[in-house]
Motif scaffolding. Structure first.
Motif, PDB file in Angstrom:
ATOM      1  N   MET A  99       0.824  -1.211   0.000  1.00  0.00           N
ATOM      2  CA  MET A  99       0.000   0.000   0.000  1.00  0.00           C
ATOM      3  C   MET A  99       0.862   1.266   0.000  1.00  0.00           C
ATOM      4  O   MET A  99       0.374   2.349   0.269  1.00  0.00           O
ATOM      5  CB  MET A  99      -0.907   0.003   1.245  1.00  0.00           C
ATOM      6  N   LYS A 155       0.236   5.199  -1.466  1.00  0.00           N
ATOM      7  CA  LYS A 155      -1.202   5.533  -1.449  1.00  0.00           C
ATOM      8  C   LYS A 155      -1.479   6.560  -0.368  1.00  0.00           C
ATOM      9  O   LYS A 155      -0.747   6.685   0.601  1.00  0.00           O
ATOM     10  CB  LYS A 155      -2.016   4.265  -1.195  1.00  0.00           C
ATOM     11  N   THR A 200      -3.130   8.208   2.746  1.00  0.00           N
ATOM     12  CA  THR A 200      -3.787   7.810   3.999  1.00  0.00           C
ATOM     13  C   THR A 200      -5.084   8.590   4.159  1.00  0.00           C
ATOM     14  O   THR A 200      -5.097   9.813   4.046  1.00  0.00           O
ATOM     15  CB  THR A 200      -2.886   8.129   5.207  1.00  0.00           C
ATOM     16  N   ILE A 238      -5.200   3.696   7.413  1.00  0.00           N
ATOM     17  CA  ILE A 238      -5.999   3.059   6.373  1.00  0.00           C
ATOM     18  C   ILE A 238      -5.942   3.968   5.145  1.00  0.00           C
ATOM     19  O   ILE A 238      -6.016   5.187   5.259  1.00  0.00           O
ATOM     20  CB  ILE A 238      -7.445   2.828   6.859  1.00  0.00           C
ATOM     21  N   TYR A 239      -5.737   3.344   3.976  1.00  0.00           N
ATOM     22  CA  TYR A 239      -5.473   4.109   2.761  1.00  0.00           C
ATOM     23  C   TYR A 239      -6.728   4.273   1.926  1.00  0.00           C
ATOM     24  O   TYR A 239      -7.672   3.493   2.032  1.00  0.00           O
ATOM     25  CB  TYR A 239      -4.359   3.440   1.949  1.00  0.00           C
ATOM     26  N   GLU A 240      -6.694   5.278   1.087  1.00  0.00           N
ATOM     27  CA  GLU A 240      -7.819   5.539   0.199  1.00  0.00           C
ATOM     28  C   GLU A 240      -8.084   4.318  -0.690  1.00  0.00           C
ATOM     29  O   GLU A 240      -7.161   3.769  -1.280  1.00  0.00           O
ATOM     30  CB  GLU A 240      -7.507   6.758  -0.668  1.00  0.00           C
ATOM     31  N   GLU A 296      -8.885   1.405   0.202  1.00  0.00           N
ATOM     32  CA  GLU A 296      -8.543   0.121   0.821  1.00  0.00           C
ATOM     33  C   GLU A 296      -9.778  -0.522   1.448  1.00  0.00           C
ATOM     34  O   GLU A 296     -10.666   0.167   1.953  1.00  0.00           O
ATOM     35  CB  GLU A 296      -7.483   0.340   1.912  1.00  0.00           C
ATOM     36  N   VAL A 299     -10.639  -2.904   4.454  1.00  0.00           N
ATOM     37  CA  VAL A 299     -10.066  -3.496   5.665  1.00  0.00           C
ATOM     38  C   VAL A 299     -11.147  -4.286   6.375  1.00  0.00           C
ATOM     39  O   VAL A 299     -12.240  -3.767   6.623  1.00  0.00           O
ATOM     40  CB  VAL A 299      -9.528  -2.400   6.603  1.00  0.00           C
ATOM     41  N   THR A 315     -13.501   3.178   0.001  1.00  0.00           N
ATOM     42  CA  THR A 315     -12.736   2.826   1.198  1.00  0.00           C
ATOM     43  C   THR A 315     -13.699   2.207   2.199  1.00  0.00           C
ATOM     44  O   THR A 315     -14.711   2.816   2.542  1.00  0.00           O
ATOM     45  CB  THR A 315     -12.117   4.079   1.839  1.00  0.00           C
ATOM     46  N   ASP A 318      -8.348  -6.119   1.294  1.00  0.00           N
ATOM     47  CA  ASP A 318      -6.944  -5.851   1.008  1.00  0.00           C
ATOM     48  C   ASP A 318      -6.113  -6.191   2.235  1.00  0.00           C
ATOM     49  O   ASP A 318      -4.958  -6.543   2.138  1.00  0.00           O
ATOM     50  CB  ASP A 318      -6.752  -4.367   0.674  1.00  0.00           C
ATOM     51  N   ARG A 319      -6.747  -6.017   3.378  1.00  0.00           N
ATOM     52  CA  ARG A 319      -6.021  -6.252   4.626  1.00  0.00           C
ATOM     53  C   ARG A 319      -6.973  -6.802   5.676  1.00  0.00           C
ATOM     54  O   ARG A 319      -8.110  -6.355   5.777  1.00  0.00           O
ATOM     55  CB  ARG A 319      -5.414  -4.929   5.126  1.00  0.00           C
ATOM     56  N   THR A 346      -2.283  -9.302   4.627  1.00  0.00           N
ATOM     57  CA  THR A 346      -3.198  -9.651   3.545  1.00  0.00           C
ATOM     58  C   THR A 346      -3.992 -10.885   3.975  1.00  0.00           C
ATOM     59  O   THR A 346      -3.560 -11.608   4.886  1.00  0.00           O
ATOM     60  CB  THR A 346      -2.436  -9.987   2.256  1.00  0.00           C
TER      61      THR A 346
END
Lengths: 246, 222
Positions: free
Chosen positions: A1, A4, A6, A30-32, A34, A36, A194, A210-211, A225
């Motif tokens: 990630m 990317k 945040t 946490i990324y744009e 993403e 989770v 997201t 993704d996570r 992952t």
């Protein structure tokens, strides 16, 4: 990630209910875009963590920055931040006295992000998207659980949020209705939303996350992952939990 | 009996009108008082919580007749002691104040219970969309609370209507007071009080029938 942007930054988040420490020290970025998924036994603090992200629970200590706004700062207009964060609840929480269309149009119209006409158009687009165009005039009591949850998702999307939080969205559903709600969520994933999802749907987590974050006792015990967490869990508590649910 | 109706019929109807006027005025103010103190009670401000509880406790702790005497005779004295001359309350003003305060306290409890009966998730869902506390109350919580409150509000309505009879003690010419006058003039207690009783009953039964219909209409689409 790496590389990317945040979108959610959590630092040393703590939450107490009286003398009970529910969240002990949570830090995470946490990324744009993403997705989770948070797993963990009940009482691990995962729902509380999610509810801290839009301040339905106020943090006892620590910092949460969303879209460059410090939402743990008292001077931040939390209502403005919440407009940008959709939330879907285990119990749906549709407004029982309003029709499906009124549920969806309430926030955009009263917060003046749209005119009534725009929100009508948006509403029918959203109902199309969640596969219920014929239910606009129905009341929540006339819908099945799966339909209620799909309307709840549409209602959150009406504010055009950048982030969606899901708090066990399928846990209150009859098994045959889980699929239709997950299908709508998968579409959101495909659109690049997201998403932070608390769920027990391991299949969904494996497929779209993704996570994976594994929480226990108010801490993030392990993250990675889906492959890392499901195939090669490192922590004994994660292994123990996965043995029970898989 | 027919003699009483012939001689005093129009006066009795007039007195009934006064009773209804006092009831409606009191209910109107009681709804406002009740809403204010109920919102103080369910909010998260400790000072307002205290005020809300204190009001309900104080008013419920005093018999209506004492409250009526206090306002009608006591309040003008208090104002005079503060140096304002010539302050007087009519029986209607004092009666409306006493009944509104009394009914308002019970109304506050009814509204509080109604608001608390709405699932917490409704408020949370509304807040999560970005609506503030006041808007969420106004658009989401209170409309749903009203549905559960309607039977209790109707009940309170009827109690207040009957409580107007207590205000005969401060000389307000409502129905019970008129009954006293007539039975004193004619010495026909049995007939007079039977007529007065039936008049109250007819109004109250009519009101509860209307109320049932309203209740059914509000509950439609639930």
């Amino acid at each position: 990630m790496e590389g990317k942007k945040t979108i959610i930054h959590v630092e040393n988040l703590k939450k107490n209910f009286g003398s009970l420490e529910v969240l002990k020290e949570i830090s995470i970025d946490i990324y744009e875009g993403e997705v989770v998924v948070i797993l963990g036994p009940s009482g691990s603090g995962k729902s509380t963590f999610l509810r801290c992200l839009n301040q339905l629970e106020s943090a006892t200590d620590g910092t949460i920055i969303i879209d460059n706004m410090n939402i743990t700062d008292k001077h931040t207009d939390i209502n403005k931040v919440r407009e940008n964060i959709g939330m879907v609840f285990q119990q749906f929480n549709l407004f029982a006295h309003k029709t499906v269309a009124e549920n969806i149009m309430l926030a955009p119209v009263h917060l003046k992000t749209m005119t009534k006409e725009e929100s009508k158009v948006k509403c029918s687009q959203l109902l199309e998207r969640v596969g219920m165009p014929e239910k606009a005039e129905a009341y929540p009591s006339q819908l099945s659980g799966g339909q209620k949850q799909r309307v709840a998702i549409a209602r959150s999307l009406a504010m055009n949020p950048d982030i969606m939080l899901f708090d066990e969205p399928t846990s209150a559903l009859d098994p045959e209705m889980v699929g239709e709600v997950l299908a709508v969520m998968k579409e959101l994933v495909a659109d690049g939303m997201t998403m932070v999802v608390v769920t027990h749907e391991v299949g969904f987590a494996r497929e779209v996350a993704d996570r994976i974050i594994f929480m226990d006792g108010g801490y993030i015990v392990e993250q990675g992952t889906p492959e890392e967490v499901f195939q090669r869990p490192k922590e004994p508590r994660t292994i123990d939990f996965l043995n029970k649910v898989l | 009996m027919s003699l009483i109706i012939q001689t005093y019929g129009s006066m009795l109807l007039g007195a009934l009108g006064k009773t209804l006027l006092l009831t409606l005025l009191s209910l109107f103010f009681a709804m406002i008082i009740g809403m204010i103190f109920a919102l103080m009670n369910v909010g998260h401000n400790r000072f307002f919580n205290f005020l809300g509880i204190a009001y309900v406790d104080a008013v419920r702790g005093v018999p209506l007749i004492v409250l009526a005497y206090f306002i009608y005779f006591g309040l003008p004295t208090a104002v005079r002691m503060m140096g304002v001359e010539g302050f007087r309350l009519t029986a209607l003003q004092a009666g409306t104040m006493a009944l509104s305060m009394n009914c308002g306290a019970y109304m506050a409890e009814i509204i509080r219970a109604g608001i608390e009966s709405v699932d917490r998730g409704q408020m949370e869902a509304s807040r999560s969309l970005g609506l503030n506390y006041a808007k969420s109350m106004q658009l989401v919580v209170v409309p749903q609370a009203i549905r559960t409150m309607i039977p209790s509000i109707i009940n309170q309505f009827i109690i207040t209507l009957k409580d107007t009879s207590i205000l005969s003690v401060i000389g307000f010419p409502e129905l019970t007071n008129m009954g006293k006058t007539i039975s004193g003039n004619t010495f026909k207690s049995l007939e007079t009080w039977a007529i007065v009783g039936v008049m109250y009953m007819v109004v109250i039964i009519t009101l509860s029938k209307i109320a049932k219909r309203v209740e059914r209409r509000v509950n439609r689409g639930r």
